[in-house]
Write an enzyme that holds these catalytic residues in place. Structure first.
Site, short mmCIF file in Angstrom:
data_model
loop_
_atom_site.label_atom_id
_atom_site.label_comp_id
_atom_site.label_asym_id
_atom_site.label_seq_id
_atom_site.Cartn_x
_atom_site.Cartn_y
_atom_site.Cartn_z
N LYS A 92 -4.35 -0.75 21.45
CA LYS A 92 -5.69 -0.25 21.76
C LYS A 92 -6.70 -1.21 21.12
CE LYS A 92 -9.36 2.25 21.11
NZ LYS A 92 -10.50 1.30 21.25
N GLU A 99 -5.23 -1.49 7.18
CA GLU A 99 -6.00 -2.55 6.50
C GLU A 99 -7.46 -2.22 6.78
OE1 GLU A 99 -8.37 -5.28 6.01
OE2 GLU A 99 -7.28 -6.56 7.43
N CYS A 117 -13.41 -8.75 7.01
CA CYS A 117 -13.15 -7.81 5.93
C CYS A 117 -12.92 -8.53 4.60
CB CYS A 117 -11.98 -6.89 6.27
SG CYS A 117 -10.54 -7.81 6.81
N GLU A 146 -20.19 -2.09 2.44
CA GLU A 146 -19.74 -3.20 3.28
C GLU A 146 -20.75 -3.40 4.41
OE1 GLU A 146 -16.16 -2.67 5.65
OE2 GLU A 146 -15.55 -4.71 5.16
P1 ADP Z 1 -16.05 -0.39 13.25
O1 ADP Z 1 -16.56 0.83 12.55
O2 ADP Z 1 -16.11 -1.60 12.42
O3 ADP Z 1 -16.53 -0.56 14.65
P2 ADP Z 1 -13.66 1.02 13.70
O4 ADP Z 1 -12.78 1.24 12.54
O5 ADP Z 1 -14.45 2.16 14.21
O6 ADP Z 1 -14.52 -0.23 13.38
O7 ADP Z 1 -12.82 0.46 14.93
C1 ADP Z 1 -11.59 -0.22 14.84
C2 ADP Z 1 -10.70 0.28 15.95
O8 ADP Z 1 -10.46 1.66 15.76
C3 ADP Z 1 -11.29 0.15 17.34
O9 ADP Z 1 -10.25 -0.18 18.25
C4 ADP Z 1 -11.81 1.54 17.63
O10 ADP Z 1 -11.87 1.85 18.99
C5 ADP Z 1 -10.73 2.37 16.96
N1 ADP Z 1 -11.17 3.74 16.60
C6 ADP Z 1 -12.42 4.18 16.32
N2 ADP Z 1 -12.41 5.50 16.02
C7 ADP Z 1 -11.10 5.90 16.11
C8 ADP Z 1 -10.42 7.14 15.89
N3 ADP Z 1 -11.07 8.25 15.53
N4 ADP Z 1 -9.07 7.16 16.05
C9 ADP Z 1 -8.39 6.04 16.36
N5 ADP Z 1 -8.97 4.85 16.60
C10 ADP Z 1 -10.31 4.76 16.46
#
Ligand code: ADP
Length: 490
Positions: free
Chosen positions: A182, A257, A291, A393
């Site tokens: 994903k 991570e 990161c 961050e």
């Molecule tokens: P950022 O906040 O830096 O955009 P995220 O941690 O939200 O980073 O995103 C990293 C990945 O996690 C992306 O592929 C995003 O679609 C996915 N993601 C975001 N929210 C969820 C969730 N609740 N469950 C699983 N995956 C998620």
């Protein structure tokens, strides 16, 4: 290809060996952050589509040839994927530059070759693995096997999509698992190619699957899915917590991570000829959307003025511009939403009384980039390590210089954070280098260097920067189940 994309790509899910649209035909648009031009229309999965892709991965795991074929055969196919990536590296790097806004020069020379290396390394490494034996005198003998776990959900972020996805896919596949990938919804283009690359490399259908859509819908559905056994996730700490909650009912295995706020500690005996350019990289590589960024620059007060003068000059010399241009060292931020978040920290810095050393506004840009999400390399000086700009961050080209007097004080400031991904130390004093390296509570410490990676070495975070380790046998152990077989000899 220039930054002005003429062709809008259509990006679909890759399920069981075929690209296909969502069941309800829904799509979303992806923009080039340097121009705001729409560069792709991407299928947006429903929960039903997630169900389908996870079932395909399960079926390929249970009944396909992948996990039972010889390790040599499996690893040869993974190595072939690596070769195809290298054959297509310019194309992949161009996509990454258009989608993420990262300089093409960095993508083509750094991240895409590293992506190929991620796959090749774990294929080679897997072939070297064995198990243990534990004889119990002459009565019994135990021997261990490392077997595939099942279906892995690989959820990856937008800052280094291709590199970070292959970093998980390599050990996942080498250990015999199947994958549901994903990618981040903002940057799905390069990762989408992994479907056709896997197919061309002879990886059986259903082993590598890719599903696109929102994290809150698709990521959540993968995390809750009963066919998925483990989740390898790189992203924000907040999302890591959500994944842990959502995966609790199905008792998933996790490797996370997460965020970071690394201290980059410059002692008065540091070799500034090396420390300055590397600290510039550590702050502004990928527009600071890393990161591992060294975003808290701790500088010993005796060299503060000299350091600031040199660091300011180096930050101002960075070429900010079109990610596709060869001379560009820093591109835009990834999206409007993220741009706003990073800019909000400029206000916070003002309210907190930080001194602006350089940056803080839009750089001078060519006319075709006027709508891009650009911010100058921005450097603050602040005495208060507890300030929000020193604790949170920011994930953009914004760093803070924090002065310190003694080694003890440096360590105290370095560890005064909820994060613990990495740390950087600049000193010519060997004993001090060891002392500080042992004292900083983080998963990776770089001494007189930054971002140097040996893929065998453990990588991951202390505290809220993660759970588990990736790299070498750490990755393979995560993607394997250890089995002990005990045999009576009499
Ligand atoms: P950022 O906040 O830096 O955009 P995220 O941690 O939200 O980073 O995103 C990293 C990945 O996690 C992306 O592929 C995003 O679609 C996915 N993601 C975001 N929210 C969820 C969730 N609740 N469950 C699983 N995956 C998620």
């Amino acid at each position: 290809m220039t930054s002005v994309e003429t062709k809008v790509r259509e990006v679909q899910h890759f399920i069981n060996g075929n690209y296909e649209a969502s069941s309800d035909q829904q799509t979303f648009e992806v923009k080039n952050p340097a121009t705001q031009e729409v560069i792709a229309v991407v299928s947006e999965a429903t929960e039903q589509d997630v169900e389908k892709v996870c079932q395909a991965a399960r079926e390929a795991f249970e009944n396909g040839p992948w996990r039972t074929m010889t390790v040599a055969e499996r690893c040869a196919k993974i190595r072939r994927m690596a070769e195809i990536i290298l054959e297509r590296k310019e194309e992949i790097a161009r996509l990454e530059a258009a989608d993420v806004g990262k300089p093409y020069s960095h993508a083509v020379a750094g991240e895409v070759p590293r992506a190929a290396q991620n796959l090749k390394f774990f294929a080679d490494f897997m072939e070297q693995q064995g198990g243990e034996t534990y004889p119990m005198e002459d009565a019994y003998i135990n021997y261990t096997r490392y077997e595939a776990v099942g279906v892995a959900g690989l959820i990856t972020p937008w800052n280094a999509p291709f590199m970070l996805t292959t970093w998980k896919l390599g050990p996942c596949l080498a250990a015999g698992n199947t994958a549901v990938i994903k990618p981040a919804e903002m940057t799905p283009l390069s990762v989408s190619l992994l479907g056709e690359i896997a197919k061309e490399a002879g990886i059986p259908d259903g082993v590598v699957n890719i599903i696109h859509g929102k994290g809150s819908v698709v990521g959540t559905a993968i995390t809750k899915n009963t066919d998925v056994d483990l989740i390898s996730f790189t992203g924000s700490t907040a999302t890591g917590k959500a994944i842990m909650r959502n995966g609790a009912d199905t008792l998933k295995k996790f490797a996370f991570e997460l965020g970071g706020k690394a201290a980059n500690i410059i002692f008065e005996d540091a070799d500034l000829e090396k420390a300055i350019p590397v600290s510039i990289q550590a702050a502004f590589l990928n527009s600071g959307q890393v990161c591992l960024a060294g975003s808290r620059i701790l500088v010993q007060r005796s060299i503060l003025d000299t350091f600031i003068e040199k660091y300011k000059a180096a930050a101002e010399a960075l070429v900010v511009g079109d990610p596709q241009a060869a001379e560009t060292k820093m591109g835009p931020l990834v999206s409007e939403e993220h741009f706003k978040k990073v800019k909000s920290y400029l206000e916070i810095a003002k309210e907190e009384g930080a001194t602006l050393i350089t940056g803080g506004s839009t750089p001078e840009l060519a006319p075709h980039l006027k709508d891009g999400y650009y911010l100058q390399p921005t450097v603050y000086l602040h005495e208060d390590p507890k300030a929000r700009i020193c604790q949170e961050e920011i994930f953009g080209p914004v760093v803070t210089i924090i002065p310190f007097d003694t080694e003890e004080e440096a360590l105290q400031i370095a560890n005064d954070t909820q994060y613990g991904l990495n740390g950087v130390v600049w000193t010519e004093n060997l004993k001090r280098a060891h002392r500080i390296s042992h004292g900083v509570r983080a998963g990776t410490i770089w001494v007189n260097c930054w971002f140097v990676r040996d893929l065998r070495a453990p990588f991951g975070g202390f505290k809220k920067s993660g759970i588990g380790r990736e790299g070498g046998h750490h990755s393979l152990e995560f993607f394997s189940e250890a089995k002990n077989i005990c045999i009576a000899l009499n």
